[in-house]
Design an enzyme around this catalytic site. Sequence first.
Site, short mmCIF file in Angstrom:
data_model
loop_
_atom_site.label_atom_id
_atom_site.label_comp_id
_atom_site.label_asym_id
_atom_site.label_seq_id
_atom_site.Cartn_x
_atom_site.Cartn_y
_atom_site.Cartn_z
CG HIS A 31 -20.61 15.09 -20.43
ND1 HIS A 31 -21.90 13.80 -20.81
CD2 HIS A 31 -21.65 15.82 -19.40
CE1 HIS A 31 -23.67 14.65 -19.49
NE2 HIS A 31 -23.20 15.67 -19.67
CB CYS A 66 -23.35 18.66 -21.19
SG CYS A 66 -24.05 19.71 -19.75
CD GLU A 113 -26.73 16.06 -22.17
OE1 GLU A 113 -27.87 16.28 -21.81
OE2 GLU A 113 -25.42 16.46 -21.39
CG HIS A 168 -27.49 21.70 -23.49
ND1 HIS A 168 -28.26 20.83 -23.04
CD2 HIS A 168 -27.04 20.94 -22.38
CE1 HIS A 168 -28.09 19.93 -22.40
NE2 HIS A 168 -27.20 19.75 -21.66
CG HIS A 189 -22.81 19.05 -14.16
ND1 HIS A 189 -22.63 20.34 -15.16
CD2 HIS A 189 -23.82 18.42 -15.24
CE1 HIS A 189 -23.53 20.19 -16.30
NE2 HIS A 189 -23.99 18.69 -16.26
CG ASP A 241 -21.81 13.12 -17.21
OD1 ASP A 241 -21.10 13.19 -16.69
OD2 ASP A 241 -22.74 14.21 -17.18
#
Length: 373
Positions: A97, A95, A129, A348, A155, A70
């Site tokens: 990415h 996050c 997101e 976050h 992730h 992402d």
Amino acid sequence: MENIHPFVQIRRELHQIPELGYQEFKTQAYLLRYLETLPQERFEIKKWKTGLFVKVHGTSPKRMIGYRTDIDGLPIEEQTGLPFKSQHEGRMHACGHDFHMSIALGVLTHIVHHPVQEDILFIFQPAEEGPGGAEPMLKSDIMKEWKPELIFALHIAPEYPVGTIAIREGLLFANTSELFIDLKGKGGHAAYPHQTRDMVVAASYLVTQLQSIISRNIDPLDSAVITVGKITGGTVQNIIAETARLEGTIRTLSPEAMQKVKQRIEAIIKGISTSFECEAVIDYGAMYHQVYNHAEPTRDFIQYLEKKEGVNVFICKEAMTGEDFGYMLKEIPGFMFWLGVASPYGLHHSMLNPDEKAIEFAINVVSEYISQI
């Protein structure tokens, strides 16, 4: 002078230009500029909105393997104080990415220079997101033409040390849905409440009633979360609020629990509308399907990791986080895994600061895995 790994430098440059979903124009341009430095005869590129599909040709392909990253950021003001902090006010790669993209470029570069048998499709996906890029990308004509037989992704996980990969068969991430509720009553002077319909009071009652759904309507052996993260209402201290807005999220471990939660929210809101004589409108916004790791490819990946020196494999529990990669796993066998990045601040968070040593580690693990499939 600091000797910076080339893909750490790429991460730092991407970190400075975070963009929200479907606004990743600088990010897409950066990715394209980098891809121009690689041997062009080895791959094809197709643009999709602000994302990219990059197909690296195999030597004698019998199938296609997909790897997804992402690319979007979050509407968060960065507080890390890093010299390469975000240059976009109110935007941050909070996050990870930026990590995901630099790892994907590292793996892609390795595969381009060290060809493998199978075709490898790198998917640079926008809007994870929100409002969600995985499902429309999956349905695109490009993906219909270049549909992988196996797909996987990673992730970052701040809670695990570098060198750890956490994974499990079956459910990894929850079903998720946004939640927006708008209330409209009748405003007026604070001294004459009997002539008004106060939406601050209505919103307050609604928040407390929503919490009863989890404790009284969901099977205790199942799990669900309703979080109201933001409430707005009113204008000044001596005017009764005519409107109020609640913004939140729903997380469940089963699709059935998600349906039950929404049924109860709608029933409670009908009651609020009646008792406070107001209008209420619900919008569920973006909804993400659960991330469910397919058994056979997940086991194969775990077996590969267990044989690889320097990798700590951890069989983790499912999490209430959401990821729209679940839509791809709904249609294509594959898996997602957590990559340890040892940050004292979580996903976050405005001070998220992952350990960059995880980038080289991940490039090595993923590249070798693809090479031996």
